[in-house]
Scaffold this motif. Structure first.
Motif, PDB file in Angstrom:
ATOM      1  N   VAL A  75       0.973  -1.305  -0.116  1.00  0.00           N
ATOM      2  CA  VAL A  75       0.015   0.069   0.013  1.00  0.00           C
ATOM      3  C   VAL A  75       1.233   1.285  -0.073  1.00  0.00           C
ATOM      4  N   GLU A  76       0.563   2.186  -1.148  1.00  0.00           N
ATOM      5  CA  GLU A  76       1.225   3.265  -0.869  1.00  0.00           C
ATOM      6  C   GLU A  76       0.362   4.546  -0.780  1.00  0.00           C
ATOM      7  N   THR A  77       0.412   5.426  -0.144  1.00  0.00           N
ATOM      8  CA  THR A  77      -0.497   6.775  -0.046  1.00  0.00           C
ATOM      9  C   THR A  77       0.352   7.761   0.130  1.00  0.00           C
ATOM     10  N   LEU A  78      -0.747   8.594  -0.492  1.00  0.00           N
ATOM     11  CA  LEU A  78      -0.224  10.213  -0.688  1.00  0.00           C
ATOM     12  C   LEU A  78      -1.200  11.153  -0.233  1.00  0.00           C
ATOM     13  N   ARG A  79      -0.712  11.982   0.889  1.00  0.00           N
ATOM     14  CA  ARG A  79      -1.879  12.929   1.392  1.00  0.00           C
ATOM     15  C   ARG A  79      -1.491  14.232   0.657  1.00  0.00           C
TER      16      ARG A  79
ATOM     17  N   ARG B  21       6.497   4.101  -6.674  1.00  0.00           N
ATOM     18  CA  ARG B  21       7.054   3.546  -5.443  1.00  0.00           C
ATOM     19  C   ARG B  21       6.784   2.126  -5.100  1.00  0.00           C
TER      20      ARG B  21
ATOM     21  N   ARG C 262       9.182  -1.939  -3.602  1.00  0.00           N
ATOM     22  CA  ARG C 262       9.181  -2.498  -2.529  1.00  0.00           C
ATOM     23  C   ARG C 262       9.628  -3.851  -2.739  1.00  0.00           C
TER      24      ARG C 262
ATOM     25  N   VAL D 214       8.058  15.471  -2.012  1.00  0.00           N
ATOM     26  CA  VAL D 214       7.750  13.914  -1.228  1.00  0.00           C
ATOM     27  C   VAL D 214       8.948  13.134  -1.192  1.00  0.00           C
ATOM     28  N   PRO D 215       8.948  12.564  -0.115  1.00  0.00           N
ATOM     29  CA  PRO D 215      10.232  11.790   0.091  1.00  0.00           C
ATOM     30  C   PRO D 215      10.338  10.492  -0.830  1.00  0.00           C
TER      31      PRO D 215
ATOM     32  N   ALA E  64      11.284   7.118  -2.219  1.00  0.00           N
ATOM     33  CA  ALA E  64      11.210   5.572  -1.431  1.00  0.00           C
ATOM     34  C   ALA E  64      12.500   5.161  -1.238  1.00  0.00           C
TER      35      ALA E  64
END
Lengths: 405, 93
Positions: free
Chosen positions: A243-247, A268, A272, A395-396, A398
């Motif tokens: 799961v990858e999430t962006l707010r 991203r 993983r 954004v960081p 990954a």
């Protein structure tokens, strides 16, 4: 024995939980979302007592029950609740098959010795799923999944009903054809027109005639009507979803921004470690919308792959249907296939490959030394905005991200 | 894994002296990211452009700003803005 664990009104309960709406003692209905004329999907017994029926237009439902509280479908909440259900049972050591929202099926034989018998196992399942705290959980036991499903329908809230093999035929015979899974409306209409209304009536027809008229699907229903369910339990293979999430710092309403965010999340996700030995078979995109609403779409990939561009192309297909500005976007890989060896593309100049590999190594070293937040990536979210600070965010990057540095 | 994002090019607080005749910035004092304790002071040579932005008025965080693109005597250019909601001056690249 097969156990059919059923949480009635699951969609309604999941939506109510997400909205913080109490269901006990209230007339509440769940309606379809994003349609011009939404219909009732599920309702509480109190709403049913006031004449609210499934399939009824929401406007008519409110008309017949003025105190009716209405909730919209909440697919994100349903997904979370379903995962909770399956994980709770898997946490007991069970191999579980998800059949539908709020339904989990498992084979009890292997678990009975662990829990000291079938009764103790069922009690543990009910306890685990909160039946002792007023949650409506029903367990059906039968020699096969279909029999167990029929038993679950007959069970009381928080209770269990068992249909033994020797009583199966007698229990099934008087039941209406509608209990058959996968029976299409046309087939049911033909059978009804022929005067066949119960499972016993269907079973009384010669199987050869059923096969002539309805083909293999009809024959399968004929077998089910006699309590023969050869399908058995096919438990899911528990795999940790990626799961990858962006707010977003503020609601985003344009498609290009969302598309770029989804592409970034896919890039991203494929880096993983989970994707090292396996490839996703499907990709889900979920969005948290303004007004506590949610949206979700799941797309099956033509072939399992870890190619971020191909996955992103598939994931982007239905984004234009998102009905409201987005606060958060999430990409999930939850179905997997073993990853096949991929042939690298021909023609990439060696020096370019070496250069990219060098930058990647440098990136990994920086992140290993300074932490995963040390490298940031610029993501354009509203490049056309007249307010400069809304044009792009950081954004960081990954750890292990193998996309173009 | 959830990523927290932060905006690029956030406005930075500034102190601005106005030209009494034109009402436009004549002197700007602000702190840079690289040396926050040593404020920079620059005199405006020309105001190259002026524009007004009224945006996102339908949201909880509306934007009403007067922008001035300034060229300083030292040769650099910077956008100086007056936020009509916060009633404060900022600089922005």
């Amino acid at each position: 024995m097969v156990a059919w664990i059923w949480l009635p009104r699951f969609l309604l309960r999941a939506a109510a939980r997400a909205e913080g709406c109490a269901l006990t003692g209230r007339a509440v209905a769940l309606i379809e979302r994003e349609t011009a004329h939404p219909r009732v999907v599920q309702r509480t017994p109190e709403a049913a007592a006031e004449g609210v029926e499934r399939g009824m237009l929401a406007s008519r439902a409110v008309g017949s029950c003025p105190d009716l509280a209405v909730l919209e479908e909440h697919p994100g909440a349903v997904l979370r609740a379903q995962e909770w259900l399956l994980a709770a049972l898997e946490g007991m050591g069970a191999a579980v098959e998800p059949r539908a929202a709020g339904v989990a099926v498992l084979e009890t034989r292997g678990l009975e010795p662990l829990y000291g018998g079938l009764d103790a196992l069922v009690a543990a399942v009910l306890e685990r799923l909160g039946a002792g705290h007023g949650h409506d959980v029903r367990v059906g036991l039968g020699p096969n999944p279909f029999a167990a499903s029929v038993a679950a329908r007959a069970a009381q809230p928080g209770g269990v009903r068992c249909i033994a093999h020797h009583e199966l035929r007698a229990v099934l015979e008087p039941l209406p054809l509608a209990v058959l899974p996968n029976a299409n409306a046309r087939m049911l209409a033909v059978l009804t027109a022929l005067g066949v209304r119960t499972l016993g009536g269907l079973r009384a027809i010669d199987p050869g005639q059923v096969a002539d008229r309805f083909g293999v699907p009809g024959l399968e229903l004929w077998r089910l009507a006699g309590g023969e369910d050869a399908r058995g339990v096919r438990p899911r293979v528990p795999a940790e979803p990626v799961v990858e999430t962006l707010r977003f710092p503020e609601p985003v309403a344009n498609l290009q921004t969302l598309a770029r965010a989804v592409e970034l999340l896919v890039e991203r996700a494929v880096t993983r470690p989970d994707c090292a030995s396996r490839a996703p078979r499907s990709v889900s995109v979920a969005a948290g919308l303004v007004g506590e609403r949610s949206w979700r779409v799941r797309r099956v990939l033509r072939t399992p792959t870890v190619d971020a561009r191909r996955i992103a192309l598939t994931a982007l297909a239905q984004l234009e249907q998102i009905p409201a500005p987005i606060l958060e976007v999430q990409v999930t890989f939850d179905e997997w296939a073993l990853r096949e060896v991929e042939q690298p593309a021909l023609g990439t100049p060696e020096r370019v490959r070496r250069g990219v590999a060098g930058v990647r190594r440098a990136q990994e070293q920086v992140q290993a030394t300074l932490g995963p937040g040390a490298l940031l990536q610029v993501l354009e979210i509203e490049p056309w905005s007249r307010v400069p600070e809304r044009q792009a965010v950081l954004v960081p990057k990954a750890p292990g991200d193998r996309t173009e540095p | 894994m959830t990523s927290s994002v932060r905006r690029l090019n956030e406005p930075r607080h500034a102190e601005v002296e106005l030209d009494p005749a034109s009402g436009r910035p004549s002197r700007v004092r602000w702190s840079g990211h690289s040396s926050p304790r040593t404020p920079r002071i620059a005199r405006v040579e020309h105001v190259l452009d002026v524009w007004y932005v009224d945006d996102a008025w339908w949201t909880d965080s509306p934007v009403r700003r007067m922008y001035y693109e300034c060229q300083f005597t030292e040769g650099t250019r910077l956008v100086v803005l007056y936020d009509l909601i916060q009633r404060a001056w900022f600089v922005q690249r």
